[in-house]
Design an enzyme around this catalytic site. Structure first.
Site, short mmCIF file in Angstrom:
data_model
loop_
_atom_site.label_atom_id
_atom_site.label_comp_id
_atom_site.label_asym_id
_atom_site.label_seq_id
_atom_site.Cartn_x
_atom_site.Cartn_y
_atom_site.Cartn_z
N SER A 140 13.58 97.60 41.16
CA SER A 140 13.37 97.64 42.59
C SER A 140 14.61 97.18 43.34
CB SER A 140 12.14 96.81 42.96
OG SER A 140 12.50 95.68 43.71
N LYS A 141 14.96 97.98 44.31
CA LYS A 141 16.15 97.70 45.10
C LYS A 141 15.97 96.34 45.80
CE LYS A 141 19.81 98.81 47.68
NZ LYS A 141 21.13 98.61 47.11
#
Ligand code: GLU
Length: 484
Positions: A255-256
């Site tokens: 996840s960014k």
């Protein structure tokens, strides 16, 4: 479902970055189309206006173009089933949402957000799953007409059967069956006239003749509702390919937001686009062979979505690095030099011979941003202790290093044409004259010019890259340091 032509789509929401899982889904959709000589479409899913990010669509275009996932139909090039941006298709969704109501599979809902919140609050308190309570499900036609005439805000919901079950078959996950009673009467058309993703994707995939539908596994649990929509309209159900999630480790998705690298970050770190794409292809898909290195056109030949595995794929940075190293070593000298210069320039501002540095770095680099620490001594000599000259394997001590460097200094000063070859010849002659082992001269020379035990290349190459003045000055300084 039998269709004459395989047509797949990549349908990103413009969020401002391309995460690795998204690019992998795009690649799988692209490869499935190309393998079957079909069409690959790009559709921008921007119906959630609150999530709009400036420039986000550009990032999608650029990433796909850079990685050569060219689309056959899409917002910028058009095509027979456009427009390919969902916010430009509002009228289409409205028409189909109204048709859903007419067909008895949808209904107008006038519940206010406050009421919905209250319903969910009570449901939560009593331990029930949240979701719509069906309050407007059975409004009479007259009631609906009156509310519409009075301009009351509304949404259109899907009328899910309250009994029975729905299933669908996924190529990766097999048959998924759910009890209809567990499905929520989801919103299809929102109060602002925009469709929800859950409605728009069905309408668009049908109208754009998409088959198979390839997307992330996060949509797996909604697929039964999509099937009910296809059935409500009397449309053929497409084949589904849900791709396993890409994970950071056994329990966390990439996840960014949690700092995992997006495609742009990987490029910035100095991974080659071809290597990223090659690595991503192997995330959750296996070519059923030991070969790991594939060009895009090779993948186009062999890709088969039937070989996608349903176990989550773990993103392994070390593996990507080593694959990237292989790609780097295959570049021509000039290609590598042009690529690596900006990374060298992050730490080295002084005049250096980039050709020599590139030759030294190419075999020793897995990721372009690695080079920074390999050349960090060039502008400024790092602090180091004279202990560094003591090296058993090289048979060097502080004393013999000092003596060797004293001999080396006039030799270097006497070189008129400062080339790598000439420095090498002079050093070799000195070794012969002194009658010592190579390391006794090479090792102190390296430490004297770099202040390090390990460097890409030795004193000859580094000296050639840094120039005569700097090399001579550093050898002088080393003699002084060793004489204290
Ligand atoms: N727009 C969705 C997303 O970006 C993708 C939906 C799909 O592929 O069907 O997550």
């Amino acid at each position: 479902m039998a269709l004459d032509r395989i047509r797949t789509r990549f349908a990103p929401s413009p969020t401002g970055y391309m995460h690795v899982g998204n690019l992998r889904t795009a690649l799988f959709a692209y490869l499935t189309a190309k393998k079957n000589h079909g069409d690959f479409l790009l559709r921008i899913e921007d119906t959630d206006q609150t999530r709009q990010v400036e420039g986000a669509t550009e990032i999608i275009y650029n990433t796909l173009k850079e990685t050569h996932l060219f689309w056959d139909e899409g917002p910028d090039i058009g095509g027979p089933y456009g427009p390919y941006v969902q916010s430009e298709r509002k009228a289409i969704y409205k028409k189909y949402a109204e048709e859903l109501v007419e067909r008895g599979h949808g209904y107008y809902c006038f519940c206010t957000p406050e009421r919905l919140e209250e319903v969910n609050r009570i449901k939560k308190l009593s331990g029930q799953p949240t979701g719509y309570d069906g309050h407007c499900r059975n409004l009479s036609k007259e009631e609906v007409r009156a509310k519409l005439a009075a301009g009351e805000p509304y949404v259109i919901r899907q009328k899910i059967p309250q009994t029975g079950e729905t299933y669908f078959d996924d190529l990766v996950y097999g048959r998924i069956t759910v009890e209809n009673s567990t499905l929520d009467d989801q919103v299809c058309l929102k109060a602002d006239g925009m469709p929800t993703y859950n409605f728009a994707n069905v309408i668009d995939d049908h109208l754009m003749l998409i088959n198979p539908v390839i997307r992330g596994q996060e949509y797996l649990s909604s697929a039964p509702k999509y099937n009910l929509l296809y059935q409500a309209f009397g449309w053929e159900i497409p084949d589904y390919v849900h791709c396993p999630p890409v994970m950071r480790d056994a329990t966390h998705k990439l996840s960014k937001r949690h700092g995992d690298a997006s495609y742009e970050d990987l490029v910035e770190m100095g991974f080659l686009k071809e290597a990223i794409l090659n690595y991503i292809a192997l995330l959750g898909w296996s070519p059923k062979s030991d070969k790991e290195k594939y060009t895009l056109s090779e993948l186009e030949e062999i890709f088969d979505p039937a070989n996608i595995s349903k176990s989550p794929a773990i993103f392994d940075m070390a593996k990507l690095k080593s694959l990237n190293g292989e790609y780097i070593r295959e570049l021509s000298h000039d290609e590598f030099r042009d690529m690596v210069i900006p990374y060298i320039r992050k730490t080295v501002k002084s005049d250096v011979d980039m050709d020599i540095l590139a030759t030294l770095l190419q075999p020793r680099c897995e990721m372009l941003s690695d080079v920074s620490e390999q050349v960090d001594f060039i502008d400024e000599m790092p602090e180091y202790s004279t202990d560094l000259y003591v090296n058993k394997k090289m048979k060097t001590t502080v004393e013999n290093s000092r003596e060797v460097l004293k001999e080396l200094l006039p030799v270097l000063e006497g070189i008129e044409d400062w080339t790598e070859d000439n420095i090498k010849t002079a050093v070799v002659a000195l070794i012969e004259k002194l009658g010592v082992k190579n390391g006794v001269v090479y090792y102190p020379f390296r430490v004297a010019v770099s202040g390090k035990q390990f460097t890409p290349g030795g004193g000859v190459e580094l000296g050639a890259a840094m120039g005569k003045e700097k090399t001579v000055a550093r050898v002088k300084a080393a003699i002084e340091k060793l004489s204290q």
